[in-house]
Design an enzyme around this catalytic site. Structure first.
Site, PDB file in Angstrom:
ATOM      1  N   GLY A   1      50.391  50.358 -47.165  1.00 55.77           N
ATOM      2  CA  GLY A   1      49.713  49.954 -45.972  1.00 55.77           C
ATOM      3  C   GLY A   1      49.543  48.654 -46.302  1.00 55.77           C
TER       4      GLY A   1
ATOM      5  N   CYS B   1      49.568  71.167 -20.123  1.00 54.48           N
ATOM      6  CA  CYS B   1      50.456  70.368 -19.128  1.00 54.48           C
ATOM      7  C   CYS B   1      50.729  71.227 -17.763  1.00 54.48           C
ATOM      8  CB  CYS B   1      51.745  70.045 -20.228  1.00 54.48           C
ATOM      9  SG  CYS B   1      53.019  69.258 -18.644  1.00 54.48           S
TER      10      CYS B   1
ATOM     11  N   CYS C   1      55.187  71.451 -17.690  1.00 55.16           N
ATOM     12  CA  CYS C   1      55.698  72.800 -18.961  1.00 55.16           C
ATOM     13  C   CYS C   1      54.801  73.484 -19.243  1.00 55.16           C
ATOM     14  CB  CYS C   1      56.404  72.205 -20.027  1.00 55.16           C
ATOM     15  SG  CYS C   1      55.527  70.969 -20.823  1.00 55.16           S
TER      16      CYS C   1
ATOM     17  N   CYS D   1      52.682  66.257 -19.695  1.00 56.67           N
ATOM     18  CA  CYS D   1      52.762  65.460 -21.250  1.00 56.67           C
ATOM     19  C   CYS D   1      53.198  64.519 -21.548  1.00 56.67           C
ATOM     20  CB  CYS D   1      54.123  66.450 -21.340  1.00 56.67           C
ATOM     21  SG  CYS D   1      54.026  68.231 -22.579  1.00 56.67           S
TER      22      CYS D   1
ATOM     23  N   CYS E   1      58.600  67.791 -23.225  1.00 55.17           N
ATOM     24  CA  CYS E   1      58.587  68.242 -22.051  1.00 55.17           C
ATOM     25  C   CYS E   1      59.492  68.332 -21.081  1.00 55.17           C
ATOM     26  CB  CYS E   1      57.227  67.231 -20.954  1.00 55.17           C
ATOM     27  SG  CYS E   1      56.809  68.413 -19.057  1.00 55.17           S
TER      28      CYS E   1
END
Lengths: 208, 299
Positions: free
Chosen positions: B31, B240, B243, B265, B271
């Site tokens: 980090g 979605c 899909c 998506c 997808c």
């Protein structure tokens, strides 16, 4: 790795880009997963007491922008000095606290971890990476008596390494190193053909 | 195959060593933003110069590279970076998340879970999470050193005071391994939980701002929040439209000038893979089940 004989002159790595990348990715892998031991892809001849693994690390990571410190055993060898100067172009420093990288050929005689550059609170990255040549480097089960057991980022649960020889108080030194976090040093251990790492973020258990 | 006239993966070896040294420090201090001497790249700032330099420093002949831009494999940024490495490094490329060893991403984490051994490289515009709260680098650096993130909590609190909830929806600040607060790059906060204890190594490159940072595998990544306002991700009302996937991040696609729209998506590979398996959403074209693998965004 690309098989390489060390020539009297010329680069130590045959295909520099390819070999250095392979070595670097191994270093990334073991540092990101402390305690993991990986084969270090090296195949070249170095002047003793400089081991091929220490040399591989240096050739991959060190150059004129990264001051290098050598322990007494390595520094005593004119051939080792010549090899490292020629193949890395690194500036050799006499004080461990000035080094970006330190190579240790004789682990039992190494300075305490606190003698190396620790970085500052603002720039903890201004610290030394210590590369230690060891005779023995093997996986161990966490908690095993002679092993170093540790936890931290990169470790799923706990990890352990059977590594030596190292200074008797290495656990204390590593606990102190962790206490200085985010300052501190990162340690790589290289044995014949293998490498592992314990970064400053690891908490080592069982100080004695 | 690779082009002659360039070193492998474009950058010269000394530049790679410099970037590699920064990457090792970044992994050792999760980090923390490691400064590095970012180079000019043959693409403008904002197009992923930091991510490209990180990828160039780690990529090898055996790697399989996937590049996504907002989840999509076939937008300009993703295509040009993928071609860049196919040309300068001669590496294999893929759109399949599972097949990739390195995934360079702009602003999304793939829906398919990442696995051990994969590396995900994020393109980062502003790496400093405190920058818009404190413009001075000397000060933000000191705040990180002192582990003083009060400013960030004040900002999140002001969100609550003003909107009744934390209104930050992307680049949502996280704390890594209980220490450094980090900008996860402008991914939707929907993706934040995927960073937590991920088996993959996560690297971040900011080219213009000259910073590299990292999250090792199996590392706690906590989205900042309050006890009475816990962190929560976006939810979508419908699956979605192509899909039928639920619990994925969706993009809105405007269909006409009469308010027609569909949600699909954002992760195009995910997808397509689902449609190839025979899943179909409410607005899937007729015969979608019969033509697995057909690419499309619902446009």
């Amino acid at each position: 790795m690309a098989g390489t004989e060390v020539p009297a002159s010329g680069a130590a790595l045959a295909d520099v880009a390819k070999s250095a990348q392979a070595i670097f990715r191994t270093l990334v892998d073991v540092l990101a997963r402390p305690g993991t031991i990986r084969p270090l892809p090296v195949n070249f001849i170095t002047p003793a007491p400089l081991t091929p693994e220490l040399a591989a690390f240096a050739v991959t990571m060190v150059d004129q922008e990264a001051p290098l410190w050598l322990d007494a055993r390595l520094a005593a060898s004119e051939a080792a000095l010549r090899f490292l100067r020629f193949h890395t172009g690194a500036r050799l420093v006499s004080a461990p606290s000035q080094a970006s990288f330190a190579l240790v050929g004789d682990a039992l005689a190494m300075p305490e971890l606190q003698a190396f550059a620790q970085g500052t609170a603002d720039y903890p990255d201004a610290s030394t990476t210590v590369v230690i040549a060891v005779d023995h480097l093997a996986p161990a089960s966490p908690g095993a008596r002679a092993a170093l057991t540790f936890a931290g980022p990169g470790i799923d649960g706990r990890a352990a390494l059977s590594v030596g020889p190292l200074p008797l108080n290495i656990r204390v030194q590593m606990a102190e190193n962790r206490a200085r976090y985010p300052r501190g040093v990162d340690c790589f251990f290289v044995s014949r053909g293998h490498v592992a790492a314990i970064p400053r973020s690891a908490t080592v258990f069982g100080e004695d | 195959m690779s082009t002659t006239g360039y070193n492998f993966a474009y950058l010269d070896e000394q530049t790679k060593r410099m970037i590699r040294r920064a990457i090792l420090k970044a992994i050792a201090i999760p980090g923390y933003q490691v400064p590095f001497a970012s180079r000019e790249m043959p693409m403008p700032y904002g197009w992923g110069t930091g991510g490209v330099q990180v990828t160039a420093a780690i990529i090898g002949h055996d790697d399989v590279l996937k590049v996504i831009d907002q989840g999509s494999d076939d937008t300009t940024n993703a295509v040009s970076i993928r071609k860049f490495f196919a040309k300068t490094a001669g590496v294999a490329t893929t759109t399949r998340t599972r097949e990739a060893t390195i995934i360079q991403t702009r602003h999304r984490i793939p829906e398919a879970p990442l696995r051990e051994g994969q590396i995900i490289v994020y393109q980062v515009p502003i790496p400093e999470p405190l920058r818009f709260l404190e413009p001075r680098e000397t000060e933000t650096r000191r705040l990180h050193a002192l582990n003083d993130y009060g400013l960030m909590h004040v900002k999140l609190y002001e969100d609550i005071a003003r909107h009744g909830h934390i209104a930050t929806t992307y680049a949502y600040p996280v704390q890594v391994a209980g220490r450094y607060v980090m900008d996860p790059s402008p991914i939707p906060k929907f993706d934040n939980p995927k960073m937590h204890m991920s088996p993959a190594l996560q690297l971040f490159g900011a080219g213009r701002e000259k910073r590299i940072y990292a999250v090792p595998p199996h590392t706690p990544v906590k989205s900042l929040d309050f006890d009475d306002h816990p962190f929560a991700v976006q939810h979508f009302d419908k699956p979605c439209a192509l899909c039928g996937a639920e619990r994925v991040y969706l993009d809105e696609v405007v269909l006409d000038d009469r308010g027609g729209r569909m949600f699909v998506c954002s992760d195009t590979d995910y997808c397509e893979e689902r449609r190839a398996q025979g899943h179909a959403g409410a607005m899937a074209p007729d015969g979608a089940r019969a033509q697995p693998g057909e690419a499309g965004h619902g446009r």
